[in-house]
Design an enzyme around this catalytic site. Structure first.
Site, PDB file in Angstrom:
ATOM      1  N   CYS A   1       0.847  -1.198   0.000  1.00 51.63           N
ATOM      2  CA  CYS A   1       0.000   0.000   0.000  1.00 51.63           C
ATOM      3  C   CYS A   1       0.879   1.244   0.000  1.00 51.63           C
ATOM      4  O   CYS A   1       2.058   1.188   0.307  1.00 51.63           O
ATOM      5  CB  CYS A   1      -0.843   0.014   1.249  1.00 51.63           C
ATOM      6  SG  CYS A   1      -1.682  -1.529   1.541  1.00 51.63           S
TER       7      CYS A   1
ATOM      8  N   TRP B   1      -3.719  -1.754  -1.190  1.00 53.58           N
ATOM      9  CA  TRP B   1      -3.589  -2.898  -2.078  1.00 53.58           C
ATOM     10  C   TRP B   1      -3.767  -4.093  -1.181  1.00 53.58           C
ATOM     11  O   TRP B   1      -2.874  -4.466  -0.443  1.00 53.58           O
ATOM     12  CB  TRP B   1      -2.216  -2.891  -2.747  1.00 53.58           C
ATOM     13  CG  TRP B   1      -2.275  -3.532  -4.078  1.00 53.58           C
ATOM     14  CD1 TRP B   1      -2.706  -2.966  -5.236  1.00 53.58           C
ATOM     15  CD2 TRP B   1      -1.923  -4.866  -4.401  1.00 53.58           C
ATOM     16  NE1 TRP B   1      -2.648  -3.868  -6.247  1.00 53.58           N
ATOM     17  CE2 TRP B   1      -2.169  -5.037  -5.775  1.00 53.58           C
ATOM     18  CE3 TRP B   1      -1.434  -5.943  -3.681  1.00 53.58           C
ATOM     19  CZ2 TRP B   1      -1.940  -6.239  -6.424  1.00 53.58           C
ATOM     20  CZ3 TRP B   1      -1.198  -7.134  -4.326  1.00 53.58           C
ATOM     21  CH2 TRP B   1      -1.451  -7.273  -5.697  1.00 53.58           C
TER      22      TRP B   1
ATOM     23  N   GLU C   1      10.001 -13.544 -24.334  1.00 49.62           N
ATOM     24  CA  GLU C   1       9.019 -12.447 -24.328  1.00 49.62           C
ATOM     25  C   GLU C   1       9.654 -11.076 -24.199  1.00 49.62           C
ATOM     26  O   GLU C   1       9.117 -10.110 -24.713  1.00 49.62           O
ATOM     27  CB  GLU C   1       7.939 -12.656 -23.271  1.00 49.62           C
ATOM     28  CG  GLU C   1       8.406 -12.560 -21.848  1.00 49.62           C
ATOM     29  CD  GLU C   1       7.271 -12.767 -20.850  1.00 49.62           C
ATOM     30  OE1 GLU C   1       6.139 -12.380 -21.127  1.00 49.62           O
ATOM     31  OE2 GLU C   1       7.554 -13.330 -19.780  1.00 49.62           O
TER      32      GLU C   1
ATOM     33  N   HIS D   1      15.257 -36.604 -29.877  1.00 45.92           N
ATOM     34  CA  HIS D   1      14.081 -37.045 -30.634  1.00 45.92           C
ATOM     35  C   HIS D   1      13.597 -35.994 -31.624  1.00 45.92           C
ATOM     36  O   HIS D   1      12.449 -36.013 -32.032  1.00 45.92           O
ATOM     37  CB  HIS D   1      12.961 -37.442 -29.668  1.00 45.92           C
ATOM     38  CG  HIS D   1      13.352 -38.574 -28.782  1.00 45.92           C
ATOM     39  ND1 HIS D   1      13.536 -39.852 -29.240  1.00 45.92           N
ATOM     40  CD2 HIS D   1      13.675 -38.592 -27.468  1.00 45.92           C
ATOM     41  CE1 HIS D   1      13.909 -40.632 -28.242  1.00 45.92           C
ATOM     42  NE2 HIS D   1      14.017 -39.886 -27.152  1.00 45.92           N
TER      43      HIS D   1
HETATM   44  C1  F6R Z   1       4.781 -14.197 -18.714  1.00 49.12           C
HETATM   45  C2  F6R Z   1       3.473 -13.757 -18.267  1.00 49.12           C
HETATM   46  C3  F6R Z   1       2.257 -14.457 -18.783  1.00 49.12           C
HETATM   47  C4  F6R Z   1       1.262 -14.686 -17.636  1.00 49.12           C
HETATM   48  C5  F6R Z   1      -0.052 -15.255 -18.189  1.00 49.12           C
HETATM   49  C6  F6R Z   1      -1.027 -15.558 -17.080  1.00 49.12           C
HETATM   50  O1  F6R Z   1       5.799 -13.473 -18.104  1.00 49.12           O
HETATM   51  O2  F6R Z   1       3.368 -12.842 -17.490  1.00 49.12           O
HETATM   52  O3  F6R Z   1       2.580 -15.663 -19.396  1.00 49.12           O
HETATM   53  O4  F6R Z   1       1.837 -15.560 -16.720  1.00 49.12           O
HETATM   54  O5  F6R Z   1      -0.626 -14.333 -19.071  1.00 49.12           O
HETATM   55  O6  F6R Z   1      -1.378 -14.435 -16.347  1.00 49.12           O
HETATM   56  P1  F6R Z   1      -2.035 -14.553 -14.939  1.00 49.12           P
HETATM   57  O7  F6R Z   1      -1.082 -15.213 -14.027  1.00 49.12           O
HETATM   58  O8  F6R Z   1      -2.352 -13.140 -14.537  1.00 49.12           O
HETATM   59  O9  F6R Z   1      -3.282 -15.375 -15.105  1.00 49.12           O
END
Ligand code: F6R
Length: 607
Positions: free
Chosen positions: A13, A82, A487, A503
């Site tokens: 928070c 939060w 990513e 494989h």
């Molecule tokens: C990778 C990433 C995504 C999330 C996925 C699920 O770094 O952040 O692959 O893990 O979109 O998101 P949540 O956990 O919010 O359901």
């Protein structure tokens, strides 16, 4: 309860306190705005005049601003919440008042023994209005207040266990703010004829750049022209202010270049927070006592990788057959033949596919549990039980601290499951719990080695393809390492079970394809060395991630990222942190927009 006492970065928070000559509201609301990046689900303000004027509202700060009248008064406190306890609704928003409406308090942290304290205080006649752990603090202060606010705060804090940063005002001391911290951040801002207290520098930076950092178990008493700091035991402390030369943007990132890096470095404190109050006993896992034949973990992306590691934990520790499935696939699968307990993992609690999977699982009649980071998120309304990971707001799109805290939550569930199923003796459980307690320390030592990882990143940052290979618990760790890298750096990366290379994928390996091998020293270690040999024979650059006690490992590969030697069961934690850093530094070498990779969103609300 004993906890490691070295982590200062617990961020949840946002809190602010002001005493001076200016209108307190005009300082507090903009300060809260500066703290909103820490996450918010409700906000509130209390300003002293003839009485304490208190306003709070669910939702973003704007909602509070809309209902807020002009407030007279030069001393006040504010909060953006939060949530970690209690739904994000108005009655659970801060500040809290005592029964006589003379004390107002804001808090960031978790009071572990609040239940016992609440019961005692209620017996003594105090009336509670919220579901929060925080409210006990304001009633304790009311109980001890005899005209001196600082004394009352000191006495109250002696009764509580847990983490806190608090700021308190009292009608009887109209010029004074009392603040205290333990394990949650709090800084003091030194102004001319005014002083500030806040959870973070951005809140006060437009008014002053002179800052005093409060330490654990310290109390500060602020008036407009004086700041006094004492220990919880009353010893006075002299500490000079320091000048902060950060821009506002730097300050929001805590001085780190990207939110992702800040969030990686917050992991020791995030782990600590996930464990808080849950090592000795975890009431939240009482559902494990019901009957089920198997466990099905359902999630997407990084959360799915946490689920794959969860499978190892549940099968190994609790001997319960477990499968992990991607949410988007689960929804279209056939119902199970047995009666599974379904665990849905989602950082945001808003991922459309995971929400859909939760509904489908309920529809099929299964008991559903969510492991999520966001209190009050949609998934919490779809499931039977919720376990919060308490990672704090995650702003970088790539999941880091949310993943590690999901793992910690899964370890805790696995231990409780093992105890419930009697597959784990009390001594074994104690041993694993000791391991959990040490995790923040292990995480910290990986971070201390960041420079070494940066060097490895420089060697691989021009690659077009990179393979991550692992076995056993190292396999999902490899998958997550590859996802993180692809990513944010846009390098094509794949995680593979090391035994599967021959494989098919071996055909792709060239001198330009680095292979990163997760070398956990378990029963699969020798086989992993053979796989590394296969890769090296094709001329691919080899990098191993292994334990620092494993001196020989460097003989088999071109370079090694060493992590602290840890029990194999916990290996995914330090290794994943090392791989997060690797992905980060590679992306940085390639000048990628690390916090906002192209085409990706932080929460995926479409199917
Ligand atoms: C990778 C990433 C995504 C999330 C996925 C699920 O770094 O952040 O692959 O893990 O979109 O998101 P949540 O956990 O919010 O359901």
């Amino acid at each position: 309860m004993e906890y490691i006492n070295i982590y200062h970065g617990v961020r949840m928070c946002g809190i602010i306190g002001y005493t001076g000559k200016k209108n307190a509201r005009s300082i507090i609301i903009p300060a809260l705005k500066r703290l909103e990046y820490r996450g918010y689900d409700s906000a509130g303000i209390a300003v002293i005049n003839d009485e304490i004027q208190l306003y709070k509202m669910k939702g973003e700060l704007e909602h509070l601003e809309r209902i807020l009248p002009k407030l007279e008064g030069n001393i006040g406190i504010g909060h953006t919440r939060w949530a970690t306890h209690g739904q994000p609704i108005k009655k659970n928003a801060h500040p809290f008042l005592d029964c006589k409406k003379k004390t107002a308090l804001v808090h960031n942290g978790i009071i572990e023994n609040y239940m016992e304290l609440k019961e005692e205080l209620m017996k003594e006649g105090h009336v509670f209005t919220s579901e929060t752990d925080t409210e006990v603090l304001v009633h304790l202060i009311e109980k001890y207040y005899k005209g001196n606010l600082e004394d009352a705060v000191r006495k109250a804090l002696k009764d509580v266990q847990g983490s806190y940063a608090i700021v308190v005002i009292h009608l009887g001391n109209k010029k004074e703010i009392v603040a205290a911290r333990n394990e949650s951040p709090l800084i003091l801002g030194v102004g001319d004829d005014e002083n500030f207290v806040a959870s973070d520098i951005p809140a006060i930076l437009e008014h002053t750049d002179k800052v005093i950092y409060m330490m654990n178990r310290e109390i500060a008493t602020l008036t407009e022209d004086n700041i006094k700091i004492t220990t919880l035991d009353g010893k006075e402390i002299t500490r000079e202010w320091e000048r902060v030369d950060w821009s506002l943007e730097d300050a929001e990132k805590g001085g780190y270049e990207h939110f992702m890096l800040k969030e990686i470095f917050e992991q020791p404190s995030a782990i600590h927070r996930t464990l808080l109050g849950r090592i000795l006993d975890m009431d939240e896992t009482n559902f494990l006592k019901i009957h089920f034949d198997s466990i099905k973990i359902i999630a997407c992306g990084t959360s799915y990788h946490a689920g794959l590691i969860g499978k190892y934990l549940f099968e190994r520790i609790a001997k319960v057959p477990t499968t992990a499935e991607m949410s988007s696939e689960y929804r279209h699968s056939s119902p199970s033949f047995e009666n599974p307990l379904v665990i849905l993992i989602s950082q945001s609690g808003e991922t459309a596919d995971t929400l859909g999977a939760a509904r489908e699982a309920k529809h099929r009649g299964y008991r559903t549990i969510a492991v999520t980071n966001v209190v009050g998120s949609s998934i919490t309304r779809e499931v039977d039980e919720v376990i919060y990971t308490r990672a704090g707001p995650e702003i970088g799109v790539a999941a880091t601290k949310s993943f590690i805290t999901q793992l910690v939550a899964l370890y805790i569930i696995a231990i409780n499951l093992g105890l419930a199923k009697k597959t784990l003796t009390y001594d074994n459980a104690k041993h694993i719990k000791e391991g959990l307690r040490s995790l923040p320390r292990y995480a910290q030592s990986v971070l201390d080695n960041a420079d070494m990882i940066k060097e490895v990143a420089k060697n691989i940052c021009h690659a077009k393809d990179i393979f991550f290979i692992g076995r056993n618990i190292g396999f999902p760790t490899a998958l997550e390492g590859a996802l993180k890298l692809k990513e944010i750096s846009y390098i094509h990366a794949e995680g593979y079970p090391a035994g599967e290379l021959k494989h098919g994928p071996l055909a792709l390996l060239t001198k330009e394809t680095p292979v990163i091998a997760i070398a956990v020293k378990d029963h699969t270690y020798q086989k992993m060395l053979s796989n590394i040999g296969e890769v090296a024979a094709r001329g691919s650059p080899t990098i191993a991630v292994g334990y620092e006690s494993d001196e020989d490992l460097r003989k088999y590969v071109d370079s090694v990222i060493y992590v602290p030697t840890i029990e194999n069961l916990f290996a995914p934690i330090p290794i994943s942190i090392a791989l997060q850093l690797l992905a980060y530094y590679v992306a940085k070498e390639r000048n990628c927009p690390i916090d906002k990779p192209r085409n990706l969103a932080k929460s995926v609300t479409v199917e």
